[in-house]
Design a protein around this motif. Structure first.
Motif, PDB file in Angstrom:
ATOM      1  N   LEU A 262     -15.251  67.683 -18.386  1.00 15.91           N
ATOM      2  CA  LEU A 262     -16.594  67.135 -18.196  1.00 15.91           C
ATOM      3  C   LEU A 262     -16.727  66.458 -16.835  1.00 15.91           C
ATOM      4  N   TRP A 263     -15.660  65.811 -16.385  1.00 12.60           N
ATOM      5  CA  TRP A 263     -15.704  65.167 -15.069  1.00 12.60           C
ATOM      6  C   TRP A 263     -15.911  66.217 -13.972  1.00 12.60           C
ATOM      7  N   SER A 264     -15.218  67.325 -14.061  1.00  9.28           N
ATOM      8  CA  SER A 264     -15.385  68.398 -13.068  1.00  9.28           C
ATOM      9  C   SER A 264     -16.800  68.968 -13.121  1.00  9.28           C
ATOM     10  N   LEU A 265     -17.314  69.177 -14.323  1.00 13.24           N
ATOM     11  CA  LEU A 265     -18.682  69.676 -14.470  1.00 13.24           C
ATOM     12  C   LEU A 265     -19.692  68.706 -13.870  1.00 13.24           C
ATOM     13  N   LEU A 266     -19.467  67.416 -14.111  1.00  9.86           N
ATOM     14  CA  LEU A 266     -20.381  66.398 -13.583  1.00  9.86           C
ATOM     15  C   LEU A 266     -20.414  66.433 -12.059  1.00  9.86           C
ATOM     16  N   CYS A 267     -19.254  66.437 -11.448  1.00  4.67           N
ATOM     17  CA  CYS A 267     -19.206  66.445  -9.987  1.00  4.67           C
ATOM     18  C   CYS A 267     -19.947  67.650  -9.411  1.00  4.67           C
ATOM     19  N   ALA A 268     -19.760  68.809 -10.045  1.00  3.81           N
ATOM     20  CA  ALA A 268     -20.430  70.015  -9.573  1.00  3.81           C
ATOM     21  C   ALA A 268     -21.932  69.940  -9.799  1.00  3.81           C
ATOM     22  N   LYS A 269     -22.341  69.450 -10.969  1.00  3.64           N
ATOM     23  CA  LYS A 269     -23.759  69.444 -11.322  1.00  3.64           C
ATOM     24  C   LYS A 269     -24.574  68.516 -10.443  1.00  3.64           C
ATOM     25  N   PHE A 302     -27.491  59.193  -8.476  1.00  2.40           N
ATOM     26  CA  PHE A 302     -28.386  59.051  -9.622  1.00  2.40           C
ATOM     27  C   PHE A 302     -29.696  58.333  -9.278  1.00  2.40           C
ATOM     28  N   ILE A 303     -29.688  57.486  -8.252  1.00  7.48           N
ATOM     29  CA  ILE A 303     -30.940  56.791  -7.902  1.00  7.48           C
ATOM     30  C   ILE A 303     -31.936  57.708  -7.192  1.00  7.48           C
ATOM     31  N   THR A 304     -31.578  58.960  -7.000  1.00  8.63           N
ATOM     32  CA  THR A 304     -32.503  59.883  -6.331  1.00  8.63           C
ATOM     33  C   THR A 304     -33.454  60.575  -7.305  1.00  8.63           C
ATOM     34  N   ARG A 305     -33.204  60.453  -8.616  1.00  8.73           N
ATOM     35  CA  ARG A 305     -34.071  61.102  -9.608  1.00  8.73           C
ATOM     36  C   ARG A 305     -34.288  60.171 -10.794  1.00  8.73           C
ATOM     37  N   ALA A 306     -35.316  60.504 -11.567  1.00  8.25           N
ATOM     38  CA  ALA A 306     -35.642  59.704 -12.745  1.00  8.25           C
ATOM     39  C   ALA A 306     -34.634  59.955 -13.865  1.00  8.25           C
ATOM     40  N   SER A 307     -34.569  59.019 -14.775  1.00 10.83           N
ATOM     41  CA  SER A 307     -33.623  59.107 -15.887  1.00 10.83           C
ATOM     42  C   SER A 307     -33.800  60.386 -16.701  1.00 10.83           C
ATOM     43  N   THR A 308     -35.060  60.719 -17.033  1.00  9.59           N
ATOM     44  CA  THR A 308     -35.296  61.897 -17.861  1.00  9.59           C
ATOM     45  C   THR A 308     -34.797  63.176 -17.185  1.00  9.59           C
ATOM     46  N   TRP A 310     -32.242  63.414 -15.057  1.00 10.20           N
ATOM     47  CA  TRP A 310     -30.788  63.454 -15.134  1.00 10.20           C
ATOM     48  C   TRP A 310     -30.311  63.802 -16.537  1.00 10.20           C
ATOM     49  N   VAL A 311     -30.952  63.238 -17.539  1.00 14.44           N
ATOM     50  CA  VAL A 311     -30.557  63.529 -18.915  1.00 14.44           C
ATOM     51  C   VAL A 311     -30.690  65.022 -19.196  1.00 14.44           C
ATOM     52  N   GLU A 312     -31.810  65.604 -18.792  1.00 11.60           N
ATOM     53  CA  GLU A 312     -32.019  67.031 -19.013  1.00 11.60           C
ATOM     54  C   GLU A 312     -30.998  67.878 -18.262  1.00 11.60           C
ATOM     55  N   LEU A 313     -30.731  67.520 -17.007  1.00 10.68           N
ATOM     56  CA  LEU A 313     -29.786  68.280 -16.198  1.00 10.68           C
ATOM     57  C   LEU A 313     -28.371  68.218 -16.775  1.00 10.68           C
ATOM     58  N   LEU A 314     -27.962  67.022 -17.188  1.00 12.65           N
ATOM     59  CA  LEU A 314     -26.604  66.866 -17.703  1.00 12.65           C
ATOM     60  C   LEU A 314     -26.438  67.548 -19.053  1.00 12.65           C
ATOM     61  N   ALA A 321     -25.422  62.834 -22.553  1.00 18.33           N
ATOM     62  CA  ALA A 321     -26.306  61.914 -21.837  1.00 18.33           C
ATOM     63  C   ALA A 321     -27.498  61.599 -22.720  1.00 18.33           C
ATOM     64  N   GLY A 322     -28.167  60.498 -22.450  1.00 20.67           N
ATOM     65  CA  GLY A 322     -29.338  60.155 -23.240  1.00 20.67           C
ATOM     66  C   GLY A 322     -30.135  59.027 -22.626  1.00 20.67           C
ATOM     67  N   PRO A 323     -31.405  58.912 -22.998  1.00 19.29           N
ATOM     68  CA  PRO A 323     -32.230  57.802 -22.529  1.00 19.29           C
ATOM     69  C   PRO A 323     -31.882  56.519 -23.281  1.00 19.29           C
ATOM     70  N   ILE A 324     -32.273  55.388 -22.748  1.00 16.62           N
ATOM     71  CA  ILE A 324     -32.104  54.112 -23.436  1.00 16.62           C
ATOM     72  C   ILE A 324     -33.440  53.786 -24.095  1.00 16.62           C
ATOM     73  N   ASN A 325     -33.557  54.122 -25.364  1.00 17.28           N
ATOM     74  CA  ASN A 325     -34.822  53.974 -26.085  1.00 17.28           C
ATOM     75  C   ASN A 325     -35.017  52.560 -26.611  1.00 17.28           C
ATOM     76  N   THR A 326     -36.264  52.179 -26.749  1.00 15.08           N
ATOM     77  CA  THR A 326     -36.599  51.009 -27.550  1.00 15.08           C
ATOM     78  C   THR A 326     -36.581  51.448 -29.016  1.00 15.08           C
TER      79      THR A 326
END
Length: 405
Positions: A262-269, A302-308, A310-314, A321-326
């Motif tokens: 997963l770490w390798s996938l993350l770096c590439a993605k 990660f600060i270059t895109r919105a949370s949603t 990144w969650v979708e991409l990952l 990955a997931g959003p921090i919901n109320t």
């Protein structure tokens, strides 16, 4: 009213539980048993009832709080004064009919009332008697009053909650209370199964302190394995990195690359292949040792895109990955609705009342809401009638102050 329409009898149908508890851990445990079909009779002090009936800082239409309504469905209520001789006599008659009793008074209270396990075992040797307390029935702290906050503090949970430079913080949900309720329920069901072989009941000693300590698996694993005292990590943990909340363009989201693949996938993605070759981050132990530097590097991207985004991409890459919901967002999400984690039940005063849904789903015998949370003493008369209390005895009980008619 929720009813699954299942034709199979519920697993605990025919099992009688006496709920001699208040506030959270005991009532929650008894509600779990009630949801599975047990006949739970809630024994409450006349006039006031369970303390939770009057808790919280807002009012409903009736006298009962939303907290009480969320922990007491599928129960019947008897308003019974256990300090009166007549009240105890009625209680002992109930005990003869019961399979399980749950109480959460401070150690010694039930003995002073003359209804502790030693007494009730003589009345009903098959009775399973669960005592829930802050610190257990034995030990130097046994006599202390105990609530979730104290259990979290004294068990060590608060020592690992929050950020390193922040003040003490408790877990946002009552982990000691709910954890103790779950452990007590598991012990009750185990004892009930055991009784089918032995015919004998037994005493169960459950505590908030023990339950909170039992949750410390990862922290104590590190401590016992390395000698390093567990410490606060915010949203991160001691087992793998990156595995925490990370800052995006519009807030935070959570993700976990918990193994080398997963770490390798993350770096590439995320377009940062150089991070895989960085000497600080090449293995999980190195990433843990250099977690702050790792987070700083990841957040540059990660600060270059919105949370949603990144969650979708990952997730598309198979990276958790997931959003921090109320809470409203969680309950109202498509998944929360599909899982029926908010249900509505009919209440004689409140009308439709929301309740938290069933946390586990049984395929053949799904839990059911058969009754709304009871009004105080709502079933006193009917349960006394079941016990064969006649009008003469009823008059005597009323005069003695044993209950409120």
């Amino acid at each position: 009213m929720i009813n699954s329409g299942a034709t199979n009898p519920l697993p605990l149908a025919g099992v009688r539980v006496l709920d001699v508890s208040q506030v959270m851990a005991g009532p929650y445990s008894c509600m779990l048993l009630a949801d599975l079909g047990a006949d739970v009779i809630k024994i409450e002090p006349p006039g006031t009832g369970d303390q939770t009936r009057g808790a919280m800082g807002f009012k409903m239409k009736g006298a009962d709080s939303m907290g009480f309504l969320n922990m007491n469905r599928n129960k019947r209520s008897v308003a019974l004064n256990l300090k009166s001789s007549a009240g105890r006599a009625v209680f002992l008659r109930l005990v003869k009919t019961a399979d399980i009793l749950v109480e959460n008074y401070r150690p010694g209270v039930m003995k002073r009332l003359g209804i502790d396990y030693a007494v009730l075992h003589e009345v009903n040797p098959a009775l399973i008697y669960a005592s829930i307390s802050g610190f257990g029935q034995t030990g130097p702290w046994a006599d202390r009053p105990g609530f979730d906050l104290m259990a979290q503090a004294m068990s060590g949970v608060m020592s690992v909650t929050g950020y390193p430079d922040g003040p003490p913080v408790k877990a946002g949900v009552p982990v000691a209370d709910i954890g103790c309720a779950l452990f007590a329920t598991y012990a009750i069901l185990a004892a009930y199964i055991g009784r089918t072989k032995s015919g004998e009941g037994q005493f169960i000693d459950a505590s908030l302190f023990d339950a909170a300590l039992a949750f410390s698996i990862w922290d104590t694993a590190q401590y016992w394995g390395t000698g390093v005292e567990p410490y606060k990590l915010g949203t991160a943990n001691h087992m793998s990195a990156p595995y925490q909340a990370l800052k995006s363009a519009d807030g935070y989201f959570v993700m976990g690359a918990t193994n080398q693949k997963l770490w390798s996938l993350l770096c590439a993605k995320i377009g940062r292949p150089e991070l895989c070759d960085d000497a600080r981050f090449m293995t999980n132990p190195l990433r843990l040792a250099n977690r702050l530097e790792l987070v700083a590097e990841l957040e540059k991207t990660f600060i270059t895109r919105a949370s949603t985004e990144w969650v979708e991409l990952l997730l598309a890459e198979g990276i958790p990955a997931g959003p921090i919901n109320t809470y409203p967002e969680a309950f109202d999400s498509a998944h929360g609705k599909h899982r029926q984690m908010r249900i509505e039940i009919d209440h004689p005063i409140e009308g439709k009342v929301p309740n938290i849904g069933f946390a586990v789903k049984l395929s053949a015998t799904p839990q059911q809401v058969r009754m709304p949370p009871p009004l105080l003493g709502e079933h006193t008369a009917s349960i006394l009638a079941e016990l064969g209390v006649n009008e003469v005895e009823l008059a005597s009980l009323t005069a003695d102050g044993a209950f409120q008619p």
